[in-house]
Scaffold this motif. Sequence first.
Motif, PDB file in Angstrom:
ATOM      1  N   SER A 104       0.831  -1.286   0.092  1.00  0.00           N
ATOM      2  CA  SER A 104      -0.057  -0.030  -0.078  1.00  0.00           C
ATOM      3  C   SER A 104       0.832   1.327  -0.012  1.00  0.00           C
ATOM      4  N   ASN A 105       0.146   2.480  -0.177  1.00  0.00           N
ATOM      5  CA  ASN A 105       1.010   3.634  -0.262  1.00  0.00           C
ATOM      6  C   ASN A 105       1.790   3.894   0.963  1.00  0.00           C
ATOM      7  N   GLY A 106       3.189   4.066   0.751  1.00  0.00           N
ATOM      8  CA  GLY A 106       3.962   4.302   1.936  1.00  0.00           C
ATOM      9  C   GLY A 106       4.313   3.424   2.819  1.00  0.00           C
ATOM     10  N   SER A 107       4.249   2.092   2.099  1.00  0.00           N
ATOM     11  CA  SER A 107       4.983   0.918   2.631  1.00  0.00           C
ATOM     12  C   SER A 107       6.405   0.650   2.417  1.00  0.00           C
ATOM     13  N   LYS A 109       8.111   0.819  -0.751  1.00  0.00           N
ATOM     14  CA  LYS A 109       8.330   0.265  -2.282  1.00  0.00           C
ATOM     15  C   LYS A 109       9.322   1.008  -2.782  1.00  0.00           C
ATOM     16  N   SER A 110       9.075   2.153  -3.146  1.00  0.00           N
ATOM     17  CA  SER A 110      10.189   3.311  -3.738  1.00  0.00           C
ATOM     18  C   SER A 110      11.561   3.306  -3.076  1.00  0.00           C
ATOM     19  N   GLU A 133       6.705   8.785 -10.868  1.00  0.00           N
ATOM     20  CA  GLU A 133       5.954   9.765  -9.986  1.00  0.00           C
ATOM     21  C   GLU A 133       6.881  10.745  -9.331  1.00  0.00           C
ATOM     22  N   ARG A 285       4.412  -1.783   5.899  1.00  0.00           N
ATOM     23  CA  ARG A 285       4.805  -1.133   6.905  1.00  0.00           C
ATOM     24  C   ARG A 285       4.224  -1.540   8.531  1.00  0.00           C
ATOM     25  N   LYS A 337      16.660   7.422   5.187  1.00  0.00           N
ATOM     26  CA  LYS A 337      15.738   6.684   4.520  1.00  0.00           C
ATOM     27  C   LYS A 337      16.171   5.394   3.991  1.00  0.00           C
TER      28      LYS A 337
HETATM   29  N1  LIG Z   1       8.821   2.483   8.809  1.00  0.00           N
HETATM   30  C1  LIG Z   1       8.671   3.763   7.989  1.00  0.00           C
HETATM   31  N2  LIG Z   1       8.633   4.579   9.020  1.00  0.00           N
HETATM   32  C2  LIG Z   1       8.820   5.931   8.491  1.00  0.00           C
HETATM   33  N3  LIG Z   1       9.117   6.352   7.497  1.00  0.00           N
HETATM   34  C3  LIG Z   1       8.864   5.484   6.500  1.00  0.00           C
HETATM   35  C4  LIG Z   1       8.911   4.002   6.831  1.00  0.00           C
HETATM   36  N4  LIG Z   1       8.968   3.462   5.603  1.00  0.00           N
HETATM   37  C5  LIG Z   1       9.040   4.258   4.673  1.00  0.00           C
HETATM   38  N5  LIG Z   1       8.930   5.392   5.014  1.00  0.00           N
HETATM   39  C6  LIG Z   1       8.906   6.739   4.583  1.00  0.00           C
HETATM   40  O1  LIG Z   1       7.664   6.834   3.789  1.00  0.00           O
HETATM   41  C7  LIG Z   1       7.729   7.597   2.525  1.00  0.00           C
HETATM   42  C8  LIG Z   1       6.971   6.763   1.469  1.00  0.00           C
HETATM   43  O2  LIG Z   1       7.669   5.573   1.344  1.00  0.00           O
HETATM   44  P1  LIG Z   1       7.713   5.237  -0.445  1.00  0.00           P
HETATM   45  O3  LIG Z   1       7.629   6.037  -1.181  1.00  0.00           O
HETATM   46  O4  LIG Z   1       9.042   4.302  -0.437  1.00  0.00           O
HETATM   47  O5  LIG Z   1       6.422   4.287  -0.220  1.00  0.00           O
HETATM   48  P2  LIG Z   1       5.954   3.572  -1.319  1.00  0.00           P
HETATM   49  O6  LIG Z   1       5.191   2.272  -0.902  1.00  0.00           O
HETATM   50  O7  LIG Z   1       6.616   3.556  -2.689  1.00  0.00           O
HETATM   51  O8  LIG Z   1       4.576   4.699  -1.578  1.00  0.00           O
HETATM   52  P3  LIG Z   1       3.586   4.929  -2.893  1.00  0.00           P
HETATM   53  O9  LIG Z   1       2.975   3.390  -3.085  1.00  0.00           O
HETATM   54  O10 LIG Z   1       2.780   6.024  -2.348  1.00  0.00           O
HETATM   55  O11 LIG Z   1       4.505   5.244  -4.021  1.00  0.00           O
HETATM   56  C9  LIG Z   1       9.067   7.903   2.235  1.00  0.00           C
HETATM   57  O12 LIG Z   1       9.511   8.974   2.858  1.00  0.00           O
HETATM   58  C10 LIG Z   1       9.818   6.645   3.167  1.00  0.00           C
HETATM   59  O13 LIG Z   1      11.325   6.936   3.313  1.00  0.00           O
END
Ligand SMILES: Nc1ncnc2c1ncn2[C@@H]1O[C@H](COP(=O)(O)OP(=O)(O)OP(=O)(O)O)[C@@H](O)[C@H]1O
Length: 370
Positions: A104-107, A109-110, A133, A285, A337
Amino acid sequence: MEEEKERAAFTKKEIDYHAELEAINRELAELEQLPVNAERTFKAKKSELRPDIVTKVDEPIFLTPTKIKAVKRDLSQVIPSGIEILDKRIIGFNKRELTIWSGSNGSGKSSILSQLALESVDHNFNVALFSGELQADRVMNWITLQGAGKRYAQPTKYENYYTIPEEVKNKISRWLDGKLYIYNNNHGLKVLDVIRAIEECIDNNKIDVVIIDNLMSLDLSSVHGDKYDKQTDLVLRLSQLSKDKKVHIHFVSHPRKSIGFLRKTDISGTADITNAADNVFLCHRCNNDFKRNIKEYFGFKDDNPLMRYDNVIEITKNRDLGVSDLFVGLYYEKESKRFLNTPDETKYYGWEKDKEGFVNCLQDEIPFAE
Ligand SMILES: Nc1ncnc2c1ncn2[C@@H]1O[C@H](COP(=O)(O)OP(=O)(O)OP(=O)(O)O)[C@@H](O)[C@H]1O
């Protein structure tokens, strides 16, 4: 005389009538042909995106055991992830294979994938990265932060926003030059153009690893079929590309749902997508939702070691070694990060090492902001 005229008029009418009938029949036949032609055009367009597997005409179609050439597994060609448990269990990422990442978003991946890019370069593998993105400079900022690590991250007045000294940035850029290629989004997001650009980048720069982040940001409008057909076609095409060009492709596909405990079947597209992949990883996450979900779903207790991690990668499919249902826990370092194997892990990438592999103590020379 009158009778003759009448007969002539009648014959002409009859001829006209037959000509008209013939024209109508021709038109009808053309109409009947329409769906056949449409089907043909559709198939042709489809094969542009998903070419059939090329038959090697100079080889027999079926091989007897003694005719099969044994290809020795060359471990130096397997790309490590730097994630210890993952590398121990799956060895690393094989060329000619495709890994799908979902979450999911913010998990994370990137962030995990940009760290994989650094790790790949650190092992002398070249990387092409597409981020639909983020603009190239933003991608580079993230990679620089991760590459520099906590020791060089300078806090700012903003929470969770750290900067890296120019000197360190320059060193990292120079180290990555000629090894990391980031797609310039100004060239558009049309899927066929992006794939073509990636193919050229692979050929021109000896790329070993391709990262495509993510499916949703690609413009699939030029491809025929419904939404899920298009996504499936793309993944099949990428799987073929990984084999043809001998690269490993990491591909991010978001889940269809945004709530509940993410499972492999929630990945967008049809089941063909995960069938085509060699690895399928889910990023989680470790927030309260995740903890509650794994307790409910797997019956884990509060003292389960997974509860102490910040992020978890769940391996739901690994075709090569058959690993599945493996959870790999990671610690998140907010200053850089980076994802760490242990809370106090300190990793040094190639940019801060000399030719002999010894670490240069650059941090002593850099004046840090208080
Ligand atoms: N466990 C964590 N605690 C705090 N910050 C985190 C954690 N894991 C990831 N992040 C931060 O959250 C932000 C979003 O992470 P990232 O873009 O890698 O997620 P994503 O899964 O690719 O999201 P999206 O699907 O929205 O593209 C980044 O700034 C990342 O460094």
